[in-house]
Design an enzyme around this catalytic site. Structure first.
Site, short mmCIF file in Angstrom:
data_model
loop_
_atom_site.label_atom_id
_atom_site.label_comp_id
_atom_site.label_asym_id
_atom_site.label_seq_id
_atom_site.Cartn_x
_atom_site.Cartn_y
_atom_site.Cartn_z
N HIS A 136 25.55 -13.44 118.92
CA HIS A 136 26.44 -14.00 119.93
C HIS A 136 27.58 -13.05 120.28
CE1 HIS A 136 28.62 -16.75 122.37
NE2 HIS A 136 29.34 -17.34 121.44
N ILE A 172 29.18 -12.95 114.37
CA ILE A 172 29.96 -12.00 115.18
C ILE A 172 29.03 -10.82 115.48
CG2 ILE A 172 31.83 -10.30 114.96
CD1 ILE A 172 33.39 -12.58 113.52
N CYS A 210 33.26 -18.03 125.75
CA CYS A 210 31.86 -17.74 125.42
C CYS A 210 30.93 -17.98 126.60
CB CYS A 210 31.43 -18.59 124.24
SG CYS A 210 32.64 -18.59 122.92
#
Lengths: 387, 387
Positions: free
Chosen positions: B336, B213, B87
């Protein structure tokens, strides 16, 4: 920019390493390289790792943190960066590491490459490898990697009269070299007839024209040239370091018989090094298929365009030829754990320049070159080395 | 090293982008950034792209060549490099791009981030995301990402008396900010009761404690500060740029309530910038879960260790607080798309420093910070920005 040198190298045996995980292999290669450089972990300022597809092959991304961890460097919080450009991931890691030292950001930097490919079926592996091509415009229409290179081969045969026997000679030569390389996956001699009789994969490429699926890891340790002799009696200078891109899909290229990324990266690296292609004594080039080595020696300027097949046939690229190509055995016979390949190339050139290449040692090596390609040529890296 | 500035920014709408491919989104964000910087493709020296898992999400690796291609730069053979740290891939791309300009290797460099996550089922996506954790020592034993952060939350609650209502307040604040951000995925207000009543994912984390998501892409254009005003009336200087690693697996850490990678990257970035944490006016921090924002504001030194929950409750991190945290809506509510997040953070801070953040504009912004985390803290990046 500062001059950068290799002060240590390490490489695992390449092959089907059923007994070893990615972690095991990177630790094995790392320890060899760190011992070779005679450094301690505390001296390492940064790590770069090339890995193509940990996500698909072993369901593990975040390989940068993983290698810092298994090197015991996570507690020192050393920055660790994974880079990826398909089969050129290793070469890309080397270039990022060179830039980190050359720029003065770091002193001692690890460049690593690793791939664990045999934990999945060969079908799954082939599918993972196809992700290096253009998924939307190539793979969805049925293209595979052998098929893309087969099209390049067909065009080269038609335009320049290259024969399949000439391509097969590349495999014969590289298997011969691999027999003298203890880390090679295939330490067995083959003949042209063996290649011709092996199963057809994508006409004109037989299975013995193709590099295998492999596990392996390679590591080199870099330092500024000005301090390199503190760590090594035989530091190897990196005098050229270049990267170029091209279209991801083959059909968008101006010419199927040239990888323009190789041409541009090569020219840039030769310009940096201030040398001509004919001065190179030993080269590791990206022979993912036999035709790829023929394209590479042309695109790098070792021979004229169209003469690559003949060069193989006439032994110009053999151990005692004008430029010894793929003394490690290349991707074809040393093996091709994709993320590791670019670093293994630098490892082999370093051994040759140090005079430590054993039975495959080339005489009077002054200049070496490593050439690493991603996909069908969307990315290319060229590095030039000297003592 | 040369000072580096942002001269252009672009970001797509984040969310479930059923109508757009990864290629479409990177082109959309790229065109916005290039137009914002008023440059042409010919001026670009290199590209860096953060992408976590193109291989798992869309069966496409080699994203560097792909973005060079869809930017029309492959014919110019511009080097393009994909980096990955789960990430934190976006923040990692930003740092590599900063290094390329700071070192003098390049002048104009693109730092991009992109992820297309909704082409697979949410189960497959969760599995792909778990590859950021330690597959051998965490995932194989059943750990999921929410479970790892839930353990950190439990320990923080026990040690410091942090309450779930305090965590929920992070989500409430970030959703409030997202309502003022046209690119945000969730432009809807929520209350503490909504968070408490939402489905439990991993005790104490409810679904509204978790980031979603998402699909999206972000791009920033960098140039040496000395020439930045040729391209932009409001260049944004990057005055701190740091990266740190930690163990991949949570159980190997010395303390579950601190991400040491954040602490180390933060200290290094503050040292480079020559400022103190209390001088930061606006910060985008990595709130993959609500507890993660609480840990981040402590680990970055905005509040004392253990006071993060109270800070959220008392509004210290609200738009009009001492440091406005996650004005974009954060990972929680802006969305994200993992590879894009680190670049979107820089995009948001640039808008705030340019005074172009619309209804969510913070008054008198002088210093901004972006904080991006990979996995459960195996990698952290911290960047500090000023005008």
């Amino acid at each position: 920019m500062r001059s950068v040198s290799i002060i240590g190298v390490g490489c695992t045996k390449f092959g089907e390493r059923w007994d070893s995980s990615l972690r095991d292999m990177i630790a094995e290669a790392g320890v060899l390289a760190i011992e070779d450089a005679e450094i301690t972990g505390e001296q390492i300022d940064a790590l770069y790792v090339g890995n193509m597809s940990g996500g698909r092959f072993i369901e593990q991304e975040h390989i940068g943190a993983l290698i810092a961890d298994c090197a015991g460097l996570s507690r020192l919080h050393v920055p660790s960066t994974r880079v990826e450009a398909a089969c050129a991931s290793g070469g890309l890691a080397l270039r990022q590491a060179v830039m980190a030292v050359a720029s003065g950001y770091c002193d001692i930097v690890i460049a690593a490459g690793v791939e664990k490919m045999t934990d999945v079926s060969s079908g799954t592996a082939a599918d993972a490898l196809a992700a290096a091509a253009d998924r939307e415009w190539e793979c969805f229409f049925g293209a595979t990697f052998p098929a893309l290179y087969a099209m390049m081969a067909k065009m080269h045969m038609r335009r320049y009269g290259t024969t399949h026997d000439q391509m097969a000679q590349v495999a014969v030569k590289n298997h011969h070299h691999a027999c003298m390389n203890p880390i090679a996956q295939y330490q067995m001699e083959i003949g042209i007839d063996d290649v011709n009789r092996s199963s057809m994969v994508a006409d004109p490429l037989h299975v013995l024209d193709c590099s295998p699926i492999s596990d392996g890891a390679s590591v080199v340790v870099l330092a500024p040239t000005e301090t390199a002799r503190r760590f090594s009696d035989t530091p190897i200078k990196i005098v050229g370091c270049a990267q170029a891109s091209d279209t991801l899909a083959l059909h968008d290229r101006r010419d199927l018989t040239t990888l323009d990324a190789t041409v541009h990266a090569g020219r840039s690296a030769f310009r940096q090094a201030g040398i001509e292609p004919r001065q190179v004594d030993v080269a590791e080039v990206h022979d993912c298929f036999t035709i790829a080595e023929i394209l590479a020696i042309e695109d790098l300027g070792f021979v004229e365009k169209g003469h690559g097949g003949r060069a193989a046939e006439e032994g110009l690229t053999a151990l005692d030829g004008e430029v010894a190509v793929n003394t490690s055995g290349g991707l074809k016979a040393c093996g091709h754990p994709v993320g590791a390949t670019g670093i293994k190339q630098a490892y082999e050139i370093a051994l040759q320049l140090r005079g430590e290449a054993g039975r495959r040692q080339v005489d009077e090596v002054e200049i070496g070159l490593a050439h690493n390609v991603g996909g069908s040529g969307g990315t290319a890296l060229v590095h030039i080395f000297t003592r």
